[in-house]
Scaffold this motif. Structure first.
Motif, PDB file in Angstrom:
ATOM      1  N   HIS A  85       0.807  -1.213   0.000  1.00  0.00           N
ATOM      2  CA  HIS A  85       0.000   0.000   0.000  1.00  0.00           C
ATOM      3  C   HIS A  85       0.845   1.270   0.000  1.00  0.00           C
ATOM      4  O   HIS A  85       0.450   2.270  -0.613  1.00  0.00           O
ATOM      5  CB  HIS A  85      -0.978  -0.022   1.170  1.00  0.00           C
ATOM      6  CG  HIS A  85      -1.840  -1.244   1.172  1.00  0.00           C
ATOM      7  ND1 HIS A  85      -2.770  -1.501   0.189  1.00  0.00           N
ATOM      8  CD2 HIS A  85      -1.875  -2.313   2.012  1.00  0.00           C
ATOM      9  CE1 HIS A  85      -3.363  -2.666   0.432  1.00  0.00           C
ATOM     10  NE2 HIS A  85      -2.835  -3.172   1.534  1.00  0.00           N
ATOM     11  N   ASP A  86       1.991   1.239   0.659  1.00  0.00           N
ATOM     12  CA  ASP A  86       2.880   2.403   0.633  1.00  0.00           C
ATOM     13  C   ASP A  86       3.393   2.649  -0.782  1.00  0.00           C
ATOM     14  O   ASP A  86       3.526   3.797  -1.214  1.00  0.00           O
ATOM     15  CB  ASP A  86       4.062   2.222   1.591  1.00  0.00           C
ATOM     16  CG  ASP A  86       3.648   2.306   3.044  1.00  0.00           C
ATOM     17  OD1 ASP A  86       2.549   2.820   3.327  1.00  0.00           O
ATOM     18  OD2 ASP A  86       4.435   1.852   3.908  1.00  0.00           O
ATOM     19  N   ARG A  87       3.653   1.567  -1.502  1.00  0.00           N
ATOM     20  CA  ARG A  87       4.143   1.679  -2.877  1.00  0.00           C
ATOM     21  C   ARG A  87       3.041   2.231  -3.790  1.00  0.00           C
ATOM     22  O   ARG A  87       3.296   3.068  -4.651  1.00  0.00           O
ATOM     23  CB  ARG A  87       4.644   0.331  -3.382  1.00  0.00           C
ATOM     24  CG  ARG A  87       5.268   0.353  -4.745  1.00  0.00           C
ATOM     25  CD  ARG A  87       6.537   1.161  -4.780  1.00  0.00           C
ATOM     26  NE  ARG A  87       7.111   1.093  -6.116  1.00  0.00           N
ATOM     27  CZ  ARG A  87       8.028   1.909  -6.570  1.00  0.00           C
ATOM     28  NH1 ARG A  87       8.532   2.835  -5.780  1.00  0.00           N
ATOM     29  NH2 ARG A  87       8.469   1.794  -7.785  1.00  0.00           N
ATOM     30  N   VAL A  88       1.818   1.758  -3.593  1.00  0.00           N
ATOM     31  CA  VAL A  88       0.689   2.272  -4.369  1.00  0.00           C
ATOM     32  C   VAL A  88       0.544   3.769  -4.126  1.00  0.00           C
ATOM     33  O   VAL A  88       0.380   4.551  -5.068  1.00  0.00           O
ATOM     34  CB  VAL A  88      -0.627   1.535  -4.015  1.00  0.00           C
ATOM     35  CG1 VAL A  88      -1.828   2.225  -4.653  1.00  0.00           C
ATOM     36  CG2 VAL A  88      -0.562   0.073  -4.453  1.00  0.00           C
ATOM     37  N   ALA A  89       0.626   4.180  -2.868  1.00  0.00           N
ATOM     38  CA  ALA A  89       0.507   5.598  -2.526  1.00  0.00           C
ATOM     39  C   ALA A  89       1.640   6.407  -3.154  1.00  0.00           C
ATOM     40  O   ALA A  89       1.409   7.499  -3.697  1.00  0.00           O
ATOM     41  CB  ALA A  89       0.497   5.779  -1.010  1.00  0.00           C
ATOM     42  N   PHE A  90       2.860   5.872  -3.121  1.00  0.00           N
ATOM     43  CA  PHE A  90       4.004   6.560  -3.718  1.00  0.00           C
ATOM     44  C   PHE A  90       3.791   6.742  -5.217  1.00  0.00           C
ATOM     45  O   PHE A  90       3.982   7.840  -5.762  1.00  0.00           O
ATOM     46  CB  PHE A  90       5.300   5.791  -3.452  1.00  0.00           C
ATOM     47  CG  PHE A  90       6.467   6.328  -4.231  1.00  0.00           C
ATOM     48  CD1 PHE A  90       7.147   7.454  -3.802  1.00  0.00           C
ATOM     49  CD2 PHE A  90       6.869   5.720  -5.411  1.00  0.00           C
ATOM     50  CE1 PHE A  90       8.215   7.968  -4.529  1.00  0.00           C
ATOM     51  CE2 PHE A  90       7.935   6.220  -6.153  1.00  0.00           C
ATOM     52  CZ  PHE A  90       8.608   7.347  -5.707  1.00  0.00           C
ATOM     53  N   LEU A  91       3.397   5.663  -5.902  1.00  0.00           N
ATOM     54  CA  LEU A  91       3.195   5.734  -7.350  1.00  0.00           C
ATOM     55  C   LEU A  91       2.036   6.674  -7.694  1.00  0.00           C
ATOM     56  O   LEU A  91       2.120   7.428  -8.665  1.00  0.00           O
ATOM     57  CB  LEU A  91       2.947   4.343  -7.930  1.00  0.00           C
ATOM     58  CG  LEU A  91       4.144   3.389  -7.907  1.00  0.00           C
ATOM     59  CD1 LEU A  91       3.732   1.995  -8.366  1.00  0.00           C
ATOM     60  CD2 LEU A  91       5.292   3.920  -8.760  1.00  0.00           C
ATOM     61  N   ALA A  92       0.973   6.633  -6.910  1.00  0.00           N
ATOM     62  CA  ALA A  92      -0.173   7.517  -7.151  1.00  0.00           C
ATOM     63  C   ALA A  92       0.246   8.980  -6.994  1.00  0.00           C
ATOM     64  O   ALA A  92      -0.107   9.821  -7.833  1.00  0.00           O
ATOM     65  CB  ALA A  92      -1.313   7.173  -6.208  1.00  0.00           C
ATOM     66  N   ASP A  93       0.996   9.279  -5.950  1.00  0.00           N
ATOM     67  CA  ASP A  93       1.480  10.653  -5.743  1.00  0.00           C
ATOM     68  C   ASP A  93       2.376  11.095  -6.888  1.00  0.00           C
ATOM     69  O   ASP A  93       2.282  12.225  -7.373  1.00  0.00           O
ATOM     70  CB  ASP A  93       2.230  10.775  -4.416  1.00  0.00           C
ATOM     71  CG  ASP A  93       1.309  10.720  -3.210  1.00  0.00           C
ATOM     72  OD1 ASP A  93       0.084  10.914  -3.365  1.00  0.00           O
ATOM     73  OD2 ASP A  93       1.825  10.461  -2.096  1.00  0.00           O
ATOM     74  N   TYR A  94       3.243  10.199  -7.324  1.00  0.00           N
ATOM     75  CA  TYR A  94       4.141  10.481  -8.455  1.00  0.00           C
ATOM     76  C   TYR A  94       3.306  10.819  -9.693  1.00  0.00           C
ATOM     77  O   TYR A  94       3.573  11.804 -10.385  1.00  0.00           O
ATOM     78  CB  TYR A  94       5.043   9.277  -8.720  1.00  0.00           C
ATOM     79  CG  TYR A  94       5.882   9.410  -9.965  1.00  0.00           C
ATOM     80  CD1 TYR A  94       7.126  10.024  -9.930  1.00  0.00           C
ATOM     81  CD2 TYR A  94       5.421   8.922 -11.186  1.00  0.00           C
ATOM     82  CE1 TYR A  94       7.890  10.157 -11.086  1.00  0.00           C
ATOM     83  CE2 TYR A  94       6.177   9.050 -12.343  1.00  0.00           C
ATOM     84  CZ  TYR A  94       7.411   9.665 -12.282  1.00  0.00           C
ATOM     85  OH  TYR A  94       8.159   9.804 -13.426  1.00  0.00           O
ATOM     86  N   CYS A  95       2.297   9.996  -9.961  1.00  0.00           N
ATOM     87  CA  CYS A  95       1.453  10.197 -11.139  1.00  0.00           C
ATOM     88  C   CYS A  95       0.687  11.514 -11.063  1.00  0.00           C
ATOM     89  O   CYS A  95       0.605  12.247 -12.055  1.00  0.00           O
ATOM     90  CB  CYS A  95       0.475   9.027 -11.300  1.00  0.00           C
ATOM     91  SG  CYS A  95       1.286   7.481 -11.750  1.00  0.00           S
ATOM     92  N   LEU A  96       0.119  11.802  -9.911  1.00  0.00           N
ATOM     93  CA  LEU A  96      -0.614  13.058  -9.754  1.00  0.00           C
ATOM     94  C   LEU A  96       0.294  14.262  -9.977  1.00  0.00           C
ATOM     95  O   LEU A  96      -0.107  15.245 -10.605  1.00  0.00           O
ATOM     96  CB  LEU A  96      -1.262  13.123  -8.372  1.00  0.00           C
ATOM     97  CG  LEU A  96      -2.448  12.186  -8.164  1.00  0.00           C
ATOM     98  CD1 LEU A  96      -2.864  12.185  -6.704  1.00  0.00           C
ATOM     99  CD2 LEU A  96      -3.604  12.573  -9.067  1.00  0.00           C
TER     100      LEU A  96
END
Length: 103
Positions: A85-96
């Protein structure tokens, strides 16, 4: 988007597409590759998702872009299903952040 004052339905739709379209996802994968964001394991799942045979066809984009976007979604799915979940959050933040730079 609402917190940024985008409240009209048409404007919300137009802005949301910039975040979730196949073209946006293909752009984000290219940025991730350029910035060396993806792990080796994520790249494997990206390629598997990209190369998977699909019974559906692209509606608003070409087949190559559609397949790349499918690989993008596979990366998020892999991380979610493996409880990263931390990785998903990191990737989502990167994408945004990357998409926001383009708007």
């Amino acid at each position: 988007m609402l917190s940024q004052g985008i409240t009209k339905p048409g404007e919300l739709q137009k802005t949301a597409v910039k975040f979730v379209s196949a073209k946006a996802q293909a752009f984000l994968i290219s940025e991730m590759e350029k910035d060396d964001i993806l792990t080796e394991e994520e790249l494997v799942y990206f390629k598997r998702g990209r190369n998977a045979h699909s019974k559906t066809t692209a509606k608003n984009t070409d087949v190559v872009t559609y397949r790349i976007s499918t690989g993008f979604e596979a990366v998020f799915g892999f991380n979610h299903l493996t409880h990263k979940h931390d990785r998903v959050a990191f990737l989502a933040d990167y994408c945004l952040e990357k998409i926001s730079e383009q708007i």
